[in-house]
Design an enzyme around this catalytic site. Structure first.
Site, PDB file in Angstrom:
ATOM      1  N   LYS A  37       0.818  -1.322  -0.067  1.00  0.00           N
ATOM      2  CA  LYS A  37      -0.008  -0.056  -0.085  1.00  0.00           C
ATOM      3  C   LYS A  37       0.715   1.340   0.079  1.00  0.00           C
ATOM      4  O   LYS A  37       0.412   2.287  -0.538  1.00  0.00           O
ATOM      5  CB  LYS A  37      -1.085   0.023   1.264  1.00  0.00           C
ATOM      6  CG  LYS A  37      -2.070  -1.077   1.296  1.00  0.00           C
ATOM      7  CD  LYS A  37      -2.973  -1.028   0.056  1.00  0.00           C
ATOM      8  CE  LYS A  37      -4.091  -1.929   0.083  1.00  0.00           C
ATOM      9  NZ  LYS A  37      -4.948  -1.789  -1.123  1.00  0.00           N
ATOM     10  N   GLU A  51      -9.997   5.700   2.938  1.00  0.00           N
ATOM     11  CA  GLU A  51     -10.894   4.604   3.410  1.00  0.00           C
ATOM     12  C   GLU A  51     -10.087   3.453   3.753  1.00  0.00           C
ATOM     13  O   GLU A  51      -8.925   3.329   3.229  1.00  0.00           O
ATOM     14  CB  GLU A  51     -11.985   4.015   2.527  1.00  0.00           C
ATOM     15  CG  GLU A  51     -11.456   3.018   1.502  1.00  0.00           C
ATOM     16  CD  GLU A  51     -10.389   3.637   0.531  1.00  0.00           C
ATOM     17  OE1 GLU A  51     -10.345   4.814   0.171  1.00  0.00           O
ATOM     18  OE2 GLU A  51      -9.757   2.986  -0.254  1.00  0.00           O
ATOM     19  N   SER A  60       1.735  -9.969  -0.451  1.00  0.00           N
ATOM     20  CA  SER A  60       1.449  -8.418  -0.783  1.00  0.00           C
ATOM     21  C   SER A  60       1.361  -7.625   0.799  1.00  0.00           C
ATOM     22  O   SER A  60       1.609  -6.436   0.833  1.00  0.00           O
ATOM     23  CB  SER A  60      -0.063  -8.193  -1.288  1.00  0.00           C
ATOM     24  OG  SER A  60      -0.854  -8.950  -0.678  1.00  0.00           O
TER      25      SER A  60
END
Lengths: 414, 298
Positions: free
Chosen positions: A108, A130, A397
């Site tokens: 991210k 969010e 990830s």
């Protein structure tokens, strides 16, 4: 190859590389994507589109982002040979792209550094986001702390309790976390609340969307910022193995880690691209988050894509043990890759994902996020199908520290 | 479920459709109001709240008490443009099982009173129903058109064709942030009237009407002759009079929904809720008939 060169070039290559013909100027990936938002947001989306186009063409921007990715986020991330896992599965050689080693513990950070630099470039001082699992919220709070921006993170009330550790992390980083009690109290409702905030604050605020979703230009912009994963992985596999992999596997909720690792391989038609959607209690139960396998085309959160919806077009509540995959839609470029057949999407249920999580922990000493565990479970099948001569890359990830509580309950460890 | 033909018995034959090429029912309402030197009052309520039957009674009360146009909201699972009041009523309606077919029945109940009824809906329910089928069934229910706040002109091709074929008005929104180029683009496709959002934000009552509203109305008038109705934040007769001073229409939603929510919370019987609703509408109807002259019209 040195870190700084690879990462900086990884982003800069987005301009030079043969890029797929999507989206068009209105944000369409075939019949998917677009901009289904109130008129009030058009000016901001146009401003963002222009600012992004200017930033991409500005060597100063790409150098600053490349520098942060290398010296702050820890790029390039490693490519790990999962030898014991490979032996256990008994098929293709399994390589792991280690996004879990990036700062804040997941991919991210790649996207938020890009968007927060854009925020500053647009003269805005406040960022909203969010978050589902909390990974995007933590990454956004981190980038805002680094760049001196105000940060508000919307999080469904159900997620604030199942990911309490990440709530504390965000608050430590100086962000305001707003629990959302509306609707299903999960990620989709956090997005609704962020959009309500944005329409009223758009002059000073950037909405830092965390996945390859939402109205144009977000799916394109987030993809481009995450593309560094695939650019690095492709070069690393070529260097390590001497050829391209046979398959690349990633989990898909909104789909940003998958889009990031898939995109640089799209023109390599020999490479299979495989996405793992969250199957929850199982597709047949109806309690899942598999938008492609169990949904139909529709419009939600500014984009046309595959959605879980009922006969009247009301969004259905998704279910997954993984908060980060617990979303009833999917990024529009994935819908397009599915429809064109360039990528295939399978379903991994909670049980298979948790089994994979434990197996990877015990054989490789890597505690992966439950989201990423879905990719591993899918990759085991792919590796067996392709056989020992093949090479499979799994996008690891994120790391699983945030999921220890969930896993402890699942496996009855405490 | 996709056709209302077997359900027509509920409210008798709906009023006549817009004639292709002629003036639409909405246009006639705005023309008459302009001739009378007043603004049009547009009232919004969601279908299915407090129940389908209760919602039908409520929209009829709106029409009878002085709303010139009634917007019937289609409750939606992800109302990103609505504030807490409309969210609460929509959520309750969905929990109680309201369907798109119920929304069309509610439209029909307004249409038989002779007051034009519009559906106000997020786009996905129309896309899911089928764009052509929805336009056809809305016209069959006597609807005058629909407002689609998250459908931009760029994506509206099939909807514009379907509404034109069905003789419906397609109403689009503008906002204070709209550039002049976008105002022209929206004005080119918006039929019946143009919905001007008075401020940057979601639905809900506000202390005062945004100063941006009058400016936006002037900017829209510079690019089109289509009437302009102002919504978001208007709740009192005084605000209605103020907006009537510069716009062709005044749109009120949350203030009406709030009355129904409060009645339900207080345990009032449906009759009391209806009396409260009629009182608010009557006050607003009086408001739009005494436009404040401070800002010159047109």
């Amino acid at each position: 190859m040195t870190s700084a060169v690879t990462s900086a070039a990884g982003f800069a290559n987005a301009d030079a590389a043969p890029v797929s013909p999507v989206p068009d100027s209105a944000g369409h990936f075939g019949r998917f994507g677009g901009r289904f938002v109130p008129e009030a947001l058009f000016a901001a989306l146009d401003q963002l589109t222009e600012a992004y186009a200017a930033a991409r063409a500005d060597p100063g921007f790409t150098a600053e982002l490349g520098g942060l990715l290398a010296t702050y986020a820890g790029r390039p991330t490693a490519l790990t040979d999962a030898a014991r896992l490979t032996a256990h599965v008994g098929g293709a050689r399994i390589l792991l792209k280690r996004e879990d080693l990036a700062h804040t513990g997941s991919h991210k950070i790649n996207n938020v550094l890009g968007q927060c630099l854009l925020t500053r470039r647009m003269g805005k001082t406040r960022v909203i986001a969010e978050t589902g699992a909390g990974q995007h919220g933590v990454a956004t709070a981190t980038a805002c702390a680094l760049l001196g921006l105000d940060c508000v993170v919307y999080m469904g009330e159900e997620d604030t309790s199942r990911q309490a550790l990440n709530v504390a992390r965000m608050r430590l980083l100086g962000a305001e976390v707003v629990p959302v009690a509306a609707g299903s109290r999960t990620l989709k409702d956090a997005i609704n609340e962020a959009m309500r905030d944005w329409v009223a604050t758009v002059d000073t605020t950037h909405y830092c969307i965390g996945s390859v979703m939402g109205p144009h230009p977000f799916p394109m912009l987030v993809r481009d910022f995450q593309r560094v994963i695939g650019v690095e992985a492709r070069a690393q596999v070529l260097e390590r193995v001497g050829r391209l992999p046979d398959a690349v596997v990633a989990c898909v909720g909104g789909g940003s880690n998958a889009m990031g690792i898939f995109h640089p391989f799209i023109d390599d038609t020999s490479v299979r691209l495989i996405g793992a959607e969250a199957g929850g209690d199982g597709l047949a139960t109806g309690r899942h988050a598999a938008a492609i396998a169990g949904g139909a085309p529709g419009v939600l959160h500014g984009m046309r894509t595959f959605l879980l919806q009922d006969a009247d077009g009301q969004t259905q509540v998704s279910h997954s043990i993984s908060a980060g995959l617990d979303y009833p839609g999917i990024g529009p470029e994935h819908a397009w890759l599915h429809e064109t057949g360039r990528a295939t999407y399978g379903v991994v249920d909670d049980q298979a994902a948790m089994d994979a999580l434990r197996l990877v922990a015990r054989l490789e000493g890597i505690l992966v996020a439950i989201e990423s565990a879905h990719a591993f479970a899918a990759a085991f099948d792919v590796a067996r199908d392709l056989g020992p001569d093949a090479v499979v890359v799994v996008n690891c990830s994120g790391r699983g520290d945030k999921d220890v509580d969930t896993a402890a309950k699942w496996f009855d460890l405490l | 479920m996709r056709s209302l033909s077997d359900e027509r018995s509920l409210a008798g034959e709906p009023s006549e459709r817009n004639e292709p090429g002629g003036q639409s029912r909405l246009s006639q309402v705005f023309a008459r109001a302009r001739a009378d030197g007043r603004a049009v009052l547009v009232g919004y309520l969601p279908a299915g709240f407090p129940s389908v039957a209760g919602g039908i009674a409520a929209v009829r009360a709106l029409a009878e008490a002085g709303a010139d146009v009634v917007e019937v909201g289609l409750p939606y699972s992800d109302p990103t443009m609505d504030g807490p009041v409309i969210q609460a009523a929509s959520d309750a309606a969905l929990r109680r099982g309201v369907t798109t077919a119920d929304v069309l029945r509610t439209v029909e109940a307004v249409a038989v009173t002779g007051v034009p009824a519009l559906v106000m809906t997020y786009w996905n329910p129309i896309e899911r129903y089928g764009v052509d089928a929805f336009a056809r069934d809305l016209a069959a229910a006597g609807g005058a058109g629909a407002i689609t706040p998250d459908l931009p002109p760029e994506e509206a091709g099939p909807w514009l064709a379907a509404t034109a074929d069905a003789g419906l008005d397609s109403v689009f929104l503008v906002a204070p942030s709209s550039t002049d180029a976008r105002l022209a683009r929206v004005a080119a496709v918006s039929k019946g009237f143009i919905y001007a959002a008075s401020l940057m934000g979601v639905t809900g009552t506000r202390e005062r009407v945004g100063a941006q509203a009058a400016d936006l109305t002037r900017r829209v008038r510079a690019v089109t002759d289509t009437p302009v109705a102002v919504g978001l934040g208007v709740s009192t007769p005084e605000q209605a009079a103020e907006v009537a001073g510069f716009a062709d229409g005044v749109i009120v939603g949350s203030a009406l929904v709030k009355a129904l929510l409060e009645a339900e919370r207080a345990g009032a019987d449906p009759g009391e809720a209806e009396v409260a609703l009629r009182g608010i509408v009557a006050g607003l109807a009086a408001g739009v008939r005494r436009p404040e002259p401070s800002v010159p019209r047109g």
